[in-house]
Design a protein around this motif. Structure first.
Motif, PDB file in Angstrom:
ATOM      1  N   ALA A 172      -3.343 -37.925 -31.048  1.00  0.00           N
ATOM      2  CA  ALA A 172      -4.007 -36.764 -30.454  1.00  0.00           C
ATOM      3  C   ALA A 172      -3.049 -35.867 -29.677  1.00  0.00           C
ATOM      4  N   GLU A 173      -2.225 -36.456 -28.837  1.00  0.00           N
ATOM      5  CA  GLU A 173      -1.314 -35.661 -27.999  1.00  0.00           C
ATOM      6  C   GLU A 173      -0.434 -34.752 -28.844  1.00  0.00           C
ATOM      7  N   ALA A 207      -1.067 -27.432 -31.459  1.00  0.00           N
ATOM      8  CA  ALA A 207      -2.059 -26.362 -31.404  1.00  0.00           C
ATOM      9  C   ALA A 207      -1.831 -25.466 -30.187  1.00  0.00           C
ATOM     10  N   TYR A 229      -2.546 -31.939 -30.776  1.00  0.00           N
ATOM     11  CA  TYR A 229      -3.054 -30.865 -29.932  1.00  0.00           C
ATOM     12  C   TYR A 229      -1.946 -30.105 -29.214  1.00  0.00           C
ATOM     13  N   GLN A 230      -0.816 -30.761 -28.976  1.00  0.00           N
ATOM     14  CA  GLN A 230       0.308 -30.035 -28.390  1.00  0.00           C
ATOM     15  C   GLN A 230       0.810 -28.965 -29.358  1.00  0.00           C
ATOM     16  N   LEU A 242      -9.538 -32.603 -24.363  1.00  0.00           N
ATOM     17  CA  LEU A 242      -9.810 -33.221 -25.654  1.00  0.00           C
ATOM     18  C   LEU A 242      -9.108 -34.576 -25.796  1.00  0.00           C
ATOM     19  N   VAL A 243      -7.858 -34.625 -25.404  1.00  0.00           N
ATOM     20  CA  VAL A 243      -7.114 -35.889 -25.498  1.00  0.00           C
ATOM     21  C   VAL A 243      -7.775 -36.959 -24.630  1.00  0.00           C
ATOM     22  N   LYS A 258      -6.502 -28.824 -24.253  1.00  0.00           N
ATOM     23  CA  LYS A 258      -5.825 -29.948 -24.899  1.00  0.00           C
ATOM     24  C   LYS A 258      -5.992 -31.218 -24.091  1.00  0.00           C
ATOM     25  N   MET A 311      -5.045 -23.099 -28.595  1.00  0.00           N
ATOM     26  CA  MET A 311      -5.817 -23.607 -27.474  1.00  0.00           C
ATOM     27  C   MET A 311      -4.937 -23.651 -26.234  1.00  0.00           C
ATOM     28  N   TRP A 322     -11.930 -34.914 -34.873  1.00  0.00           N
ATOM     29  CA  TRP A 322     -10.919 -34.457 -33.918  1.00  0.00           C
ATOM     30  C   TRP A 322      -9.597 -34.086 -34.602  1.00  0.00           C
ATOM     31  N   ASN A 323      -9.629 -33.919 -35.910  1.00  0.00           N
ATOM     32  CA  ASN A 323      -8.416 -33.609 -36.678  1.00  0.00           C
ATOM     33  C   ASN A 323      -7.345 -34.701 -36.520  1.00  0.00           C
TER      34      ASN A 323
END
Length: 214
Positions: free
Chosen positions: A99-100, A106, A103-104, A120-121, A117, A112, A51-52
């Protein structure tokens, strides 16, 4: 963007992998520069992660007094004090908290949508909230990928390394004030070899590879 790797580059990479051995005797007066250290660390952080989430954290122990403190924790292995520095590779058992933010970024870069987002989170938090060994397993797996990448980067810069799994983890946590969020994966000595490592043999492929099913 794909990059075509030449045959020469492939051979150089394979040679690097074959030449990397665990060195346990280092030149005690040799110092690796901070710039070189950070170049190796930067290479390590390009490793893949689930999940990076980038579960790895690196505690660099370069002060000689701190290495002396580490020595009994690592069962008095002389390489601890002779190496230019020791890296404690740590794994994040609360990596879902990243994660937040990851992905934010990204979303803001247009990679995305906000909806993806959030999905995924939610999946990531759900996996971590289920408990069991998941978080610890993920920390060990992903931090180890970065550790291996560091060792190859070090060898590419003509330095040597040795991963150490045998140390007193609880004492290490106490002595070096490791937050509860991080679990020690390994210690890794880094320096200039005083004596070449003994080459080790490897099992034949037919002894380690099975296709499709046992």
């Amino acid at each position: 963007m794909s990059i075509n790797v030449s045959e020469q580059e492939k051979k150089a990479l394979y040679h690097l992998m074959e030449e990397r051995h665990s060195v346990k005797q280092y030149q005690p007066d040799y110092k690796i520069s901070r710039a070189e250290l950070e170049e190796m660390l930067q290479a390590a952080t390009t490793a893949p992660s689930a999940w990076n989430l980038q579960h790895w954290r690196f505690l660099v122990i370069e002060d000689q007094k701190k290495k002396e403190e580490l020595l009994p924790i690592a069962y008095y292995q002389q390489q601890i004090v002779d190496a230019s520095f020791v890296i404690a590779v740590l794994g994040d058992v609360e990596a879902n908290k990243e994660a937040e933010g990851i992905y934010q970024e990204a979303v803001e870069e247009g990679f995305m949508s906000e909806e993806i987002k959030d999905t995924l989170v939610g999946q990531i938090n759900g996996a971590y909230e289920r408990g069991g060994s998941f978080a610890r397993d993920a920390a060990f797996l992903n931090a180890s990928l970065a550790a291996m990448q560091f060792m190859l980067a070090a060898k590419a810069m003509d330095y040597d390394t040795c991963p150490i799994g045998g140390f007193k983890r609880e004492e290490f946590i106490d002595q070096f004030h490791v937050p509860d969020r991080f679990t020690p994966i390994m210690l890794m000595t880094v320096g200039k070899a005083a004596k070449e490592a003994y080459p080790s043999s490897r099992k034949a492929l037919e002894n380690v590879v099975t296709y499709n099913s046992f």
